[in-house]
Scaffold this motif. Sequence first.
Motif, mmCIF file in Angstrom:
data_model
loop_
_atom_site.group_PDB
_atom_site.id
_atom_site.type_symbol
_atom_site.label_atom_id
_atom_site.label_comp_id
_atom_site.label_asym_id
_atom_site.label_seq_id
_atom_site.Cartn_x
_atom_site.Cartn_y
_atom_site.Cartn_z
ATOM 1 N N ALA A 71 35.872 35.539 44.858
ATOM 2 C CA ALA A 71 35.398 36.778 45.162
ATOM 3 C C ALA A 71 36.436 37.633 45.458
ATOM 4 N N MET A 72 37.500 37.308 46.021
ATOM 5 C CA MET A 72 38.737 38.334 46.017
ATOM 6 C C MET A 72 39.118 39.144 44.800
ATOM 7 N N GLU A 73 39.210 37.968 43.789
ATOM 8 C CA GLU A 73 39.678 38.438 42.336
ATOM 9 C C GLU A 73 38.553 39.293 41.842
ATOM 10 N N ILE A 74 37.458 39.175 42.080
ATOM 11 C CA ILE A 74 36.367 40.011 41.480
ATOM 12 C C ILE A 74 36.480 41.415 42.331
ATOM 13 N N VAL A 75 36.768 41.524 43.548
ATOM 14 C CA VAL A 75 36.835 42.572 44.248
ATOM 15 C C VAL A 75 37.981 43.413 43.701
ATOM 16 N N LEU A 76 39.067 42.723 43.527
ATOM 17 C CA LEU A 76 40.429 43.598 43.101
ATOM 18 C C LEU A 76 40.287 44.161 41.510
ATOM 19 N N GLY A 77 39.378 43.367 40.868
ATOM 20 C CA GLY A 77 39.070 43.851 39.751
ATOM 21 C C GLY A 77 38.509 44.972 39.404
ATOM 22 N N ILE A 78 37.645 45.418 40.407
ATOM 23 C CA ILE A 78 36.847 46.816 40.609
ATOM 24 C C ILE A 78 37.866 47.751 39.771
ATOM 25 N N ASP A 79 39.159 48.134 40.362
ATOM 26 C CA ASP A 79 40.059 48.953 39.990
ATOM 27 C C ASP A 79 40.117 48.952 38.329
ATOM 28 N N ASN A 80 40.579 47.699 37.870
ATOM 29 C CA ASN A 80 40.717 47.699 36.447
ATOM 30 C C ASN A 80 39.386 47.925 35.596
ATOM 31 N N VAL A 81 38.241 47.673 36.132
ATOM 32 C CA VAL A 81 37.142 47.835 35.656
ATOM 33 C C VAL A 81 36.901 49.430 35.336
ATOM 34 N N VAL A 82 37.261 50.223 36.600
ATOM 35 C CA VAL A 82 37.015 51.483 36.335
ATOM 36 C C VAL A 82 37.733 52.276 35.383
ATOM 37 N N PHE A 83 39.133 52.013 35.459
ATOM 38 C CA PHE A 83 40.284 52.449 34.493
ATOM 39 C C PHE A 83 39.485 52.163 33.062
#
Length: 255
Positions: free
Chosen positions: A19-31
């Motif tokens: 769950a934490m890694e998915i949340v941190l991946g939001i930034d990556n997805v947007v970029f």
Amino acid sequence: MFDWLASPEGWAALLTLSAMEIVLGIDNVVFISVLVAKLPAEQAERARRLGLGMALVFRVGLLFALTAIMKLTYPVLTILGEELSWRDIILIVGGLFLLYKAVHEIHGEVSGDAHEDARAAAPRAFLAAVAQIAVIDLVFSIDSIVTAIGMADDLSIMIIAVMIAVAVMYLASGVVARFIAENPTTKVLALSFLMLIGVSLVAEGGGFHLPRGYIYSAMAFAAVVEAINVWSRRNGKKREATQMDENGSQSGPPA
């Protein structure tokens, strides 16, 4: 290595870390979504796959270099009384790059230069997008793995959590990228998110922690408002089209 499979604590650690890694991946997805949105459809899909593939390789590779990663958190220099580690420096540089990229892209959207540049140099745009995705993947991967190390002790748990997160990122990035491509007005909102993320990375690198929950809550609220605006505009166009059809049918063919 997989002894945790018989342990409830191990499964709890996997779910929490995923769950934490998915949340941190939001930034990556947007970029990634912002960068591929201005590429032709075929190149956009290739760039998206390459970007997420690099994200997975970087994260798993860094997990196998735990000793080196932990050394990145040791102070290496002091500026204005603030001790900085290599991780801090990487976050600051990555944050400044995001700020520059977001401001540059917003300026291009306002002036119209971004669309002209994309049409004029498509091959170079693809290579530039992949290179920029690689840089930001590395920045976000280091931040992600340092967090993972602090939340779990078993390497297999961390690797599985990272793979789950990247799989979710892959599914989400396609939806986000298509939405941005189909609704150009949302690109400025996404770029504003990148500015916010850039500020948070610089602040965190400088020792000032901004709770990610506040940032993502603001992003989610703005995204919901923009989604309502998009939905409202689409309904308005449908009503206009329906009225035009009705008016045309009422007037009938000329005598």
